[in-house]
Design a protein around this motif. Structure first.
Motif, PDB file in Angstrom:
ATOM      1  N   LYS A  44       0.320  -1.319  -0.285  1.00  0.00           N
ATOM      2  CA  LYS A  44      -0.114  -0.294   0.131  1.00  0.00           C
ATOM      3  C   LYS A  44       0.682   1.745  -0.301  1.00  0.00           C
ATOM      4  O   LYS A  44       0.954   2.228   0.752  1.00  0.00           O
ATOM      5  CB  LYS A  44      -1.148  -0.413   0.917  1.00  0.00           C
ATOM      6  CG  LYS A  44      -1.580  -1.360   1.144  1.00  0.00           C
ATOM      7  CD  LYS A  44      -2.877  -1.360   1.794  1.00  0.00           C
ATOM      8  CE  LYS A  44      -3.796   0.522   1.551  1.00  0.00           C
ATOM      9  NZ  LYS A  44      -5.216   0.416   2.750  1.00  0.00           N
ATOM     10  N   ASP A  68      -2.147  14.176  -3.954  1.00  0.00           N
ATOM     11  CA  ASP A  68      -2.404  13.391  -4.814  1.00  0.00           C
ATOM     12  C   ASP A  68      -2.308  12.407  -4.943  1.00  0.00           C
ATOM     13  O   ASP A  68      -1.348  12.145  -5.501  1.00  0.00           O
ATOM     14  CB  ASP A  68      -2.255  14.649  -6.062  1.00  0.00           C
ATOM     15  CG  ASP A  68      -3.395  13.180  -6.929  1.00  0.00           C
ATOM     16  OD1 ASP A  68      -4.362  12.992  -6.407  1.00  0.00           O
ATOM     17  OD2 ASP A  68      -3.327  14.100  -8.398  1.00  0.00           O
ATOM     18  N   VAL A  69      -3.089  11.108  -4.201  1.00  0.00           N
ATOM     19  CA  VAL A  69      -2.860   9.762  -5.281  1.00  0.00           C
ATOM     20  C   VAL A  69      -3.847   8.910  -5.430  1.00  0.00           C
ATOM     21  O   VAL A  69      -3.570   8.033  -5.807  1.00  0.00           O
ATOM     22  CB  VAL A  69      -2.622   8.901  -3.489  1.00  0.00           C
ATOM     23  CG1 VAL A  69      -1.974   9.439  -2.550  1.00  0.00           C
ATOM     24  CG2 VAL A  69      -4.013   9.065  -2.922  1.00  0.00           C
ATOM     25  N   GLY A  70      -4.375   9.522  -6.366  1.00  0.00           N
ATOM     26  CA  GLY A  70      -5.533   8.561  -7.951  1.00  0.00           C
ATOM     27  C   GLY A  70      -7.019   9.008  -6.863  1.00  0.00           C
ATOM     28  O   GLY A  70      -7.481   8.095  -7.488  1.00  0.00           O
ATOM     29  N   GLN A  71      -7.111   9.587  -5.911  1.00  0.00           N
ATOM     30  CA  GLN A  71      -7.885   8.739  -5.345  1.00  0.00           C
ATOM     31  C   GLN A  71      -9.458  10.036  -5.507  1.00  0.00           C
ATOM     32  O   GLN A  71     -10.635   9.902  -4.977  1.00  0.00           O
ATOM     33  CB  GLN A  71      -8.213   8.742  -3.636  1.00  0.00           C
ATOM     34  CG  GLN A  71      -6.814   7.292  -3.869  1.00  0.00           C
ATOM     35  CD  GLN A  71      -6.873   7.699  -1.743  1.00  0.00           C
ATOM     36  OE1 GLN A  71      -7.698   7.492  -0.895  1.00  0.00           O
ATOM     37  NE2 GLN A  71      -6.426   5.809  -1.525  1.00  0.00           N
ATOM     38  N   GLY A  72      -9.244  10.679  -5.941  1.00  0.00           N
ATOM     39  CA  GLY A  72     -10.125  12.310  -6.068  1.00  0.00           C
ATOM     40  C   GLY A  72      -9.236  13.503  -5.184  1.00  0.00           C
ATOM     41  O   GLY A  72      -9.724  14.130  -5.880  1.00  0.00           O
ATOM     42  N   LEU A  75      -5.278  13.505   0.003  1.00  0.00           N
ATOM     43  CA  LEU A  75      -4.406  13.506   1.528  1.00  0.00           C
ATOM     44  C   LEU A  75      -3.801  14.068   2.707  1.00  0.00           C
ATOM     45  O   LEU A  75      -3.086  14.979   1.449  1.00  0.00           O
ATOM     46  CB  LEU A  75      -4.320  12.221   1.536  1.00  0.00           C
ATOM     47  CG  LEU A  75      -4.755  11.004   0.423  1.00  0.00           C
ATOM     48  CD1 LEU A  75      -3.671  10.009   0.977  1.00  0.00           C
ATOM     49  CD2 LEU A  75      -6.067  10.568   1.606  1.00  0.00           C
ATOM     50  N   LEU A  94      -0.776   5.019   2.518  1.00  0.00           N
ATOM     51  CA  LEU A  94      -1.777   5.236   2.677  1.00  0.00           C
ATOM     52  C   LEU A  94      -2.005   4.695   3.762  1.00  0.00           C
ATOM     53  O   LEU A  94      -0.719   3.553   4.408  1.00  0.00           O
ATOM     54  CB  LEU A  94      -2.304   4.474   1.311  1.00  0.00           C
ATOM     55  CG  LEU A  94      -2.308   4.937   0.225  1.00  0.00           C
ATOM     56  CD1 LEU A  94      -3.395   4.224  -0.642  1.00  0.00           C
ATOM     57  CD2 LEU A  94      -1.989   6.378   0.244  1.00  0.00           C
ATOM     58  N   GLY A 149      -0.948   7.591  -7.841  1.00  0.00           N
ATOM     59  CA  GLY A 149      -2.032   6.199  -7.600  1.00  0.00           C
ATOM     60  C   GLY A 149      -1.418   4.890  -7.751  1.00  0.00           C
ATOM     61  O   GLY A 149      -1.875   4.137  -7.673  1.00  0.00           O
TER      62      GLY A 149
END
Length: 805
Positions: A44, A68-72, A75, A94, A149
């Protein structure tokens, strides 16, 4: 040789697992010393991009990053790394991730938490935290093209494996990823992806003047000028990863490209800063007194036995080993000169060790690098430079001076079968050579192979036999137990083993030491009287420059070592070989002609001979204590002791040891001069003997137990003070007693303080007990008296003695 599995499979990808590839290489002669994952397990961890980085409200060294980790949604992660800034892409752990174990051995779990009152929804990672390297200076910055991501293990190819090969010196052709792939292709039959070196079109006519003045140093020298390069460009991530898999840290793009091609094809090269070269280059042997500052920061002085690349002013590079600092590329470099050469292995061998360092380039050149691909490899380097750093390439400049001649080698198939130990056919041999890409011609059981340019190890028939059995497979060799008669080898009864000598000395209270055969030169002169010792050409240390001709210096060094550590009693011995010049020694090995190497045994005693005990006062041993140990060591042989002189020993307390009339050693006290020089509080006692004399012994002979009681008679004879104990006993034993004398023992010595009626001041009285016996009858008084008279008469005529009244 270390490399990642993925790079190997790019050239040869057999349908085998990682472990099967390792086993195949090992059984093919390329031992896989270690096989490990490229990275430890963790989960992860994805690629994240920092979108915002604000100062932490409650901590000066922390920042609150929006990642930005590609989750919208972004974080919020608190980070203390100094390089945490907007726009970079970094590994992001994560919540729920498990990082590699720490010092406690337990995985590190990432949880939702607060740092100084601010919530942190993960962790931004450094290379050290992921156990990818020891770099903990900041976050691990990824390539800008890394997909946001995506799992970091996939992005950095961390599910790869790293092979470490332990190659023997004859496998120089396998000191590259392509070389190993070529071997793997031959062993498995999998296709080999052969590289193509497309020529680069020259964009200018710039050339550097080059002269090869030493054909015995360099056989081929190729180079090219590249102008207007950008040395501040970034090395591509794929190249950084492959170099890391080879254990090489990324430095600068130009250095990385040179290292990359060396690991890829086994071709060491060098890139000069063209603007720092004065005039042209001259490839030559160095001149005595010339100096060179190397890339590693060391400044060395070279001589006529070292090859160099020099310009019109100074030496710029150590040929085939390392470049110089003066022409090294830097961030300000604009124009470069790329060089690739063939250096004769003999001209590079041993040069690195002279200066106490080693390099990957020297390791390859001293084993042999193919001379036929210098131009092709420069084309490959040029293309990488242009793709990464830009620039304009000049024309290729290739100087071919003299290339090695590859002489054909012939293999007899019948001979191969005999050496291998199993039947092999001509077809099998030809097929093995074909798989190894070795040109071969077969006719009537003879196969002639012309070694390719990259195979420096093929010169005799046995080399070809080894290649055949490698391809056939060692695991296919039949298990054939050796047939040999088992005959017990009984030691001769007249000899005792060296172990028995060691055990006897240990029983006498001595401890064994094992010392170097290399000693200080002044030991030989002072302690052995050897003015011309055998000198070492390449001593491992300045104090180990000559071969010893005596064991005494080594034992004194052991004594000094123990006394410096407060030892009060030291009793040591050594069995070892000594080295003496002897023109009469002729051997098949020319390196040891004129050198005799006998075995010696020596002992040293210091302090109280019995140690601390209640029955006698503590004291120091004397000459007679050591003499007794020597007699016990030689028993049952009877030794004779005569006054002697030895460079290491006290002039008046030294004796030569004789057995059977032959001098076999020496015993005595250390000379006061050397005791003072070695700073010894008390005088040590020493002995040294030929080991052959110690291991020899008389074979026991049966004698019946005597049935008749022996007779003993005591006599006192007056002799000159100069008569020794040995002289007296020698005269007594030589007397004609009709075979009745069984033994004689001195039990009293008397020397007058002043002249008396029966004894002068220069005389002494020696009392001896005579043992007389016959095996077949009891002795009569007449026989006893006659034997005693014969002894007295012998003493009188031989020594001038008389019977004391």
């Amino acid at each position: 040789m270390q490399f990642p599995e993925s790079w190997l499979r790019a050239f040869c990808n057999p349908p085998l697992t990682t472990q099967q590839i390792a086993d195949t290489l090992t059984m093919g002669g390329l031992e896989v010393e270690e096989l490990r994952p490229a990275a430890p397990p963790f989960s992860k961890v994805v690629v994240g991009e920092i979108k915002e980085a604000a100062q932490h409200p409650n901590a000066d060294r922390l920042r609150v990053c929006q990642v930005d980790v590609g989750q919208g949604a972004l974080l919020s992660i608190v980070c203390g790394a100094p390089n945490a800034r907007v726009g970079i892409r970094v590994p992001t752990a994560l919540v729920g991730a498990e990082l590699p174990p720490g010092e406690d051995g337990k995985p590190f779990a990432i949880k939702l938490g607060k740092l100084r009152g601010v919530e942190s929804q993960g962790m931004l990672c450094s290379a050290r935290e992921l156990k990818l390297s020891d770099d903990h200076g900041g976050l691990l910055e990824l390539d800008a093209s890394a997909p946001i991501g995506k799992d970091i293990r996939e992005v950095l190819n961390l599910d790869d494996h790293v092979f470490t090969l332990k190659l023997t010196p004859n496998l120089a052709h396998a000191l590259s990823v392509y070389g190993v792939a070529r071997e793997l292709s031959a062993l498995t039959g999998a296709p080999l992806q052969e590289p193509k070196f497309e020529p680069v079109v020259a964009r200018n006519d710039a050339k550097l003047k080059v002269k090869v003045s030493a054909p015995d140093l360099c056989g081929r020298f190729s180079g090219r000028v590249i102008r207007n390069v950008d040395t501040k460009a970034k090395t591509p991530q794929w190249m950084v990863e492959r170099l890391a898999g080879c254990g090489q840290r990324s430095v600068t793009p130009l250095v990385d490209i040179s290292n990359y091609v060396m690991f890829e094809f086994g071709r060491p090269s060098h890139i000069f800063d063209l603007d720092k070269i004065h005039g042209g280059l001259d490839v030559r042997w160095a001149k005595a007194g010339e100096q060179l500052k190397l890339l590693n920061g060391n400044t060395i002085e070279v001589d006529e036995k070292v090859g160099v690349i020099a310009d019109d002013r100074q030496v710029e590079s150590l040929a085939g080993i390392m470049g110089g600092d003066a022409t090294a590329v830097s961030d300000s470099t604009k124009n470069v000169y790329v060089e690739a050469a063939f250096w004769w292995p003999e001209s590079v061998q041993g040069r690195s060790r002279r200066f106490n360092f080693s390099t990957d380039a020297g390791h390859r050149f001293e084993r042999g690098v193919a001379p036929d691909l210098t131009v092709e490899h420069i084309e490959h380097i040029t293309r990488l430079v242009l793709d990464i750093c830009g620039g304009e390439a000049g024309p290729m400049d290739d100087h071919v001076v003299k290339l090695p001649e590859r002489k054909p080698v012939t293999l007899r198939v019948a001979r191969a079968a005999k050496v291998i130990g199993m039947p092999v056919t001509e077809r099998q041999c030809v097929d093995a050579f074909a798989r190894l890409r070795l040109p071969a011609k077969a006719a009537d059981g003879l196969i002639t192979v012309t070694p390719p340019a990259y195979r420096f190890d093929l010169s005799i028939e046995e080399d070809l036999i080894e290649e055949v059995v490698r391809i056939v497979g060692y695991d296919h060799l039949p298990t054939t137990p050796p047939l040999a008669p088992i005959t017990a080898k009984l030691p001769p009864e007249a000899r005792r083993s060296r172990f028995a000598v060691r055990r006897l000395l240990a029983a006498l209270g001595y401890q064994e030491t094992i010392n170097f055969s290399f000693v200080e030169a002044h030991w030989e002169k002072d302690l052995a009287g050897n003015a011309d010792p055998i000198k070492l050409l390449n001593p491992i240390a300045s104090q180990m420059s000559v071969m010893r001709s005596s064991l005494l210096g080594s034992l004194l060094q052991v004594l000094k070592f123990n006394l410096d550590r407060k030892a009060e009693r030291v009793r040591v011995f050594e069995l070892g070989r000594v080295f003496l010049r002897d023109a009469g020694v002729q051997t098949t090995d020319t390196t040891v002609r004129g050198v005799r190497q006998p075995m010696k045994v020596a002992g040293l005693a210091y302090g109280d001979p019995d140690g601390l005990q209640w029955a006698r006062k503590a004291g120091h041993g004397d000459f007679y204590d050591m003499k007794g140990d020597v007699q016990a060591l030689l028993a049952p042989l009877q030794a004779e002791f005569a006054p002697a002189a030895h460079p290491a020993m006290h002039p008046g307390r030294c004796a030569a040891i004789r057995v059977g009339g032959r001098e076999v050693g020496v015993v005595g006290e250390l000379h006061p001069r050397w005791r003072q020089q070695w700073d010894l509080p008390h005088t040590p006692l020493l002995f040294e003997l030929d080991l052959d004399a110690v291991t020899g012994r008389e074979v026991p002979a049966f004698e019946p137990v005597p049935r008749f009681q022996p007779a003993e008679r005591d006599i006192a004879v007056i002799v000159s003070e100069k008569v020794s104990h040995d002289q007296l006993l020698g005269a007594i034993r030589s007397a004609d007693t009709g075979g009745l004398l069984r033994g004689a023992m001195l039990f009293d010595v008397y020397k007058p303080q002043q002249a008396t009626a029966g004894l002068a001041l220069n005389e002494k009285s020696l009392a001896v007990r005579l043992t007389l016996a016959r095996s077949d009858a009891t002795l009569t008084d007449e026989q006893i008296e006659a034997a005693v008279r014969a002894v007295v008469e012998r003493v009188s005529t031989q020594l001038g003695g008389r019977l004391r009244g």
